[in-house]
Each structure stands twice: as C-alpha cells, then as structure tokens.
Design an enzyme around this catalytic site. Sequence first.
Site, PDB file in Angstrom:
ATOM      1  N   GLU A  46     -11.724  -0.624   5.772  1.00 15.36           N
ATOM      2  CA  GLU A  46     -11.565   0.823   5.601  1.00 15.36           C
ATOM      3  C   GLU A  46     -12.213   1.297   4.305  1.00 15.36           C
ATOM      4  O   GLU A  46     -12.908   2.313   4.290  1.00 15.36           O
ATOM      5  CB  GLU A  46     -10.077   1.191   5.584  1.00 15.36           C
ATOM      6  CG  GLU A  46      -9.392   1.097   6.928  1.00 15.36           C
ATOM      7  CD  GLU A  46      -9.625   2.329   7.796  1.00 15.36           C
ATOM      8  OE1 GLU A  46     -10.309   3.263   7.340  1.00 15.36           O
ATOM      9  OE2 GLU A  46      -9.125   2.341   8.929  1.00 15.36           O
ATOM     10  N   HIS A  74      -1.540  -2.268   4.116  1.00 14.14           N
ATOM     11  CA  HIS A  74      -0.209  -1.663   4.159  1.00 14.14           C
ATOM     12  C   HIS A  74       0.556  -1.863   2.851  1.00 14.14           C
ATOM     13  O   HIS A  74       1.702  -2.302   2.835  1.00 14.14           O
ATOM     14  CB  HIS A  74       0.599  -2.198   5.339  1.00 14.14           C
ATOM     15  CG  HIS A  74       0.011  -1.843   6.673  1.00 14.14           C
ATOM     16  ND1 HIS A  74      -0.209  -0.539   7.074  1.00 14.14           N
ATOM     17  CD2 HIS A  74      -0.427  -2.622   7.696  1.00 14.14           C
ATOM     18  CE1 HIS A  74      -0.745  -0.520   8.282  1.00 14.14           C
ATOM     19  NE2 HIS A  74      -0.894  -1.777   8.681  1.00 14.14           N
ATOM     20  N   ASN A  91      11.855  -7.870  -0.842  1.00 13.45           N
ATOM     21  CA  ASN A  91      11.815  -9.146  -1.562  1.00 13.45           C
ATOM     22  C   ASN A  91      10.446  -9.781  -1.401  1.00 13.45           C
ATOM     23  O   ASN A  91       9.875  -9.771  -0.309  1.00 13.45           O
ATOM     24  CB  ASN A  91      12.892 -10.098  -1.037  1.00 13.45           C
ATOM     25  CG  ASN A  91      14.283  -9.693  -1.464  1.00 13.45           C
ATOM     26  OD1 ASN A  91      14.529  -9.352  -2.611  1.00 13.45           O
ATOM     27  ND2 ASN A  91      15.236  -9.739  -0.518  1.00 13.45           N
ATOM     28  N   LYS A 148       4.051  41.012 -11.329  1.00 11.32           N
ATOM     29  CA  LYS A 148       5.379  41.565 -11.050  1.00 11.32           C
ATOM     30  C   LYS A 148       5.264  42.887 -10.308  1.00 11.32           C
ATOM     31  O   LYS A 148       6.069  43.178  -9.403  1.00 11.32           O
ATOM     32  CB  LYS A 148       6.140  41.765 -12.368  1.00 11.32           C
ATOM     33  CG  LYS A 148       7.504  42.427 -12.173  1.00 11.32           C
ATOM     34  CD  LYS A 148       8.288  42.525 -13.465  1.00 11.32           C
ATOM     35  CE  LYS A 148       9.638  43.203 -13.222  1.00 11.32           C
ATOM     36  NZ  LYS A 148      10.491  43.215 -14.430  1.00 11.32           N
TER      37      LYS A 148
END
Length: 514
Positions: free
Chosen positions: A326, A274, A417, A135
């Site tokens: 990857e 993804h 969906n 402070k």
Amino acid sequence: MKRALVSVSDKENLVPFVKGLVENGFEIVSTGGTKRVLDDAGIQTISVEDVTGFPEILDGRVKTLNPYIHGGLLARRDVPAHMATLKEHQITPIDLVCVNLYPFKETIEKPGVSLAEAIENIDIGGPSMVRSAAKNYHDVTVVVDRNDYDAVLNELAANGETSLELRARLAAKAFRHTAAYDTLISTYLTEQVGETKPEKLSLTYDLQQEMRYGENSHQDALFYRDALPKGYSLASAKQLNGKQLSYNNIKDADAAIRIARDFQDEPTAIGLKHMNPCGIGHGQTIEEAWDRAYAGDPVSIFGGVVVLNREVDAATATKLHKIFLEIIIAPSYSDEALKILTTKKKNLRLLQLDFDKINEKPAKEVVSVLGGVLVQDQDLMDEDPHTWTVATKKQPTEEQLKTMLFAWKTVKHVKSNAIVVANPERTLGVGAGQPNRVDAAKLAVDHAGDAIDDTAVLASDAFFPYGDSVEYAVKHGIKAIVQPGGSIRDQESIDMADKYGVTMVMTGVRHFRH
C-alpha cells in the site's frame, strides 16, 4: 452608501476583491499597509484615523479600538434605539469587514524568534473587529479567508447584498479563525512559562484532506494536521506517487514511522500491517535490511506499509516492486528507484519523509475517548541494556543483550499483550493484541518456528504473571528473555528460566501499547 472596513496581513487577491466591493457600491475604510496597497492600485480609501478622529498610538497597538469602529459594527439595524444612537454620535454603520490577523503562527515558526517579537505579533484590534462583525452577522458580512472573496462578490453582484445564510457561515468561520489564533497564542505562552498541566486544553488543527471514508466504508472521515506540525510526522511527508491516503493508510503509516524513530543507527526496514510490525530487519545495506524484514513475515506484509530509513536504491526498489504494498516511506529515492516503483504501480503510495528531523521533541499524544481526550507523553526513552537487571543464574552474553535490545525496541510498538521473538538480524515472530500473555507467546514462538536457534531471544512488553509463557518459550528453543518484571509472581518466571538454564533480564520499564 455601504461601508467596508479592510485590514489584512495576507494581501493575496486583495485588490480584485476590493475593486469588486467598490463596483458594488461600497466605500472602503482601511489601515496602514493595506491602505497603501489599495491606494497604489488606484482605489479610493478612507483612513481609520479619519473615521475615529484619533491617530494610531503605541506603535500601532491601538488604532481600531474605538466606538466609531465597533459601534458601526455592533449596532443592530432592526433596533431603532441602536440606529438612533449611531445618528446621535455620527457613527456610520459598517456593513462588511475583511480582516485577517497578524502573522503570529509564521512568526513563532521562525528559527530563533524572541518572545518580544512573538508578543508584538499578537493581534488585538483585528480579532476584536472580527468578533464584533461575526456577532452581528445578521447585518454584517465578515470575511477572514481569501477563499471566500468570490462567494461574497458573486452574491453582491446577483442580489446587491449577501444572504443571511452566507453571513452566518462566514461568522462561524470567523469565530473558528479567532479561536485557532488564540489557541496558538495560549499554547506558545503556556510553553514559555513551563506549564505542563494547564487547567484548560485547547488544540487547533487545519484540514488537510477529506477522505473517501473512515475505518470502514460507512464512516465519514477527515484528516486534520497540527497547525504547528513537527518536522518528523506523516503530515510533513511529501507524496510522490499513488492514490490519496485513506484513513487506515494514515493510521498504519503513522505507526510505522513511530517504529522507525527507534531504529536509526543502521539501515533498517520495517513492514507493518494493521498497526503492528510484521517484520523488522537491519543490515549493512537497505537492501539487506529489506530482505530480512520480508523474511520475518512474507505473508502478512502483502498489502502492508514499508518504511526504510535509508535512500531506496534500484536493487531494493526492484524487490519492493514484486509484491503488493500500500505504502512505502523513505527519506529519499534514487531516480532509478523512483522509476522502477512507479512503473505499472500508479496506486502505490510513495512518501518522502525528512528523517533528519527524527529527533525533534515530539508533541504529546492525544487520544479521543467518549466525552473527552487522554493526553500523555509519547513512549520515548533511551534504552541501555547495561542498566537492566539479570534475574537468573545464567548471565546474558553481549550478543544476547544486543539482540534483546532489538526485540525490546520492537515489542513496544506491538499492540498489547505483546511478545516478539527475534534474532540478531530480524524479527522471527510477533504475537500481538492477545487477551492473555501465554497466547501472545504461543503466537510469536509458533510463527518463528524452525527459525529459532541459539541466537533467538524473546521480549515481552509487560511482566509474566505466571511461569507458563516462559516454559513454552524455552521448550521451543528460546535461550534469552527480556521483560519488565514487577509481578508479585516474578520468582515463578525466574525459577522457570533457571530450571531450563536460560537467561532472563528485567528492564524495570513496561511498554504497553493499547
């Protein structure tokens, strides 16, 4: 003479730092174990008791909570009345505070720690001193991190004092330090009392790495790990090879290990791209599982993430090495497999993750939205096909139920969906993230193509609003369907299945994944 108060639980590099303070004209006030370390190093110190004129009491719970300490920290040097008060009460200003706190985190991480032990490791005086110093950063330097020792000493050596800019940065860090500390305490005690819906949500994370960029190259990104990470998480994985994980790598790898959590009983390989599974296979060996996962979608797996839930052997590694991936994640790798996978693959990220901790109670899911966060339980539940309801005249066989369970566990990890077509060995087709369910069904069924035979089943993550998806599936060879049910038009889908003589079961549970 300038005065520094030093009281730390983490004593690494402490002695060189304090020697540097002394060389720059500081006298040292210290407490307990810190004072003993400094005394043993030949550094002259003043005890807190000599400053306060009062002994430590209550087993050390009270020692620095005293006006002679906090007056020296909070007095503003530019306010004459403050300085006159210090002089009146013979309080010496404190110019630097070096404090880090009782090891509360380390204590609660110990197996079998008692509540009483945890409570005793809640620091009171330390945070109070840190907050007082922070402070008053205009006049006081506060140091809570040993990584800042050199910066402080360098400025003292160059200028005889620290700059206001450095003091401000250190004060901000000090408040982050106490905020994180208090968050760990509040989280622990909240769990202890069984509170599940606290009126305030405080979260704390530690910076794990700075990233080259985020989801796209124009976005800055950082990776923070949970301050109390669970054993089975990406943050706990050990990287054995390859480049630093990117933002998208981390999201994909996290999605992949979530899927692996649902497939433990037999060797299973998961290919993901993804955020969606593109191929899942299981078999008698991890090599056979990989062959089947790869067959699920050999195109999409290019540049993807692979998780294998058993040790990677040389035969499997040889096949993995032939394609561009990857990330590969596994509980372990044989020496030969590791050699194969790292040969001419310097960028391939190999992660080793402790699958033994896969069943530890997971943390809540926290997702950011503009202006806040959403918090929910993770989508984990025991699935038992024998509790499902058969909605059609045609009854499923035991083999169909087993295959439907495999497809059902898979579809819950596909973006809604979502539709998954599978046989007893592997996924055949995945329809992900479509605005309507019939398009998702067409994608999954069309991708499965000629692989659909009498063993193929279809799973839907939510109910069918109409009979069109069912009709498309059964016209292309699907003989069994699993879905949650719950639509006001359920009968339309049931009638369509009955029309074509296929079986349909309803789980009563939806698995949306947005």
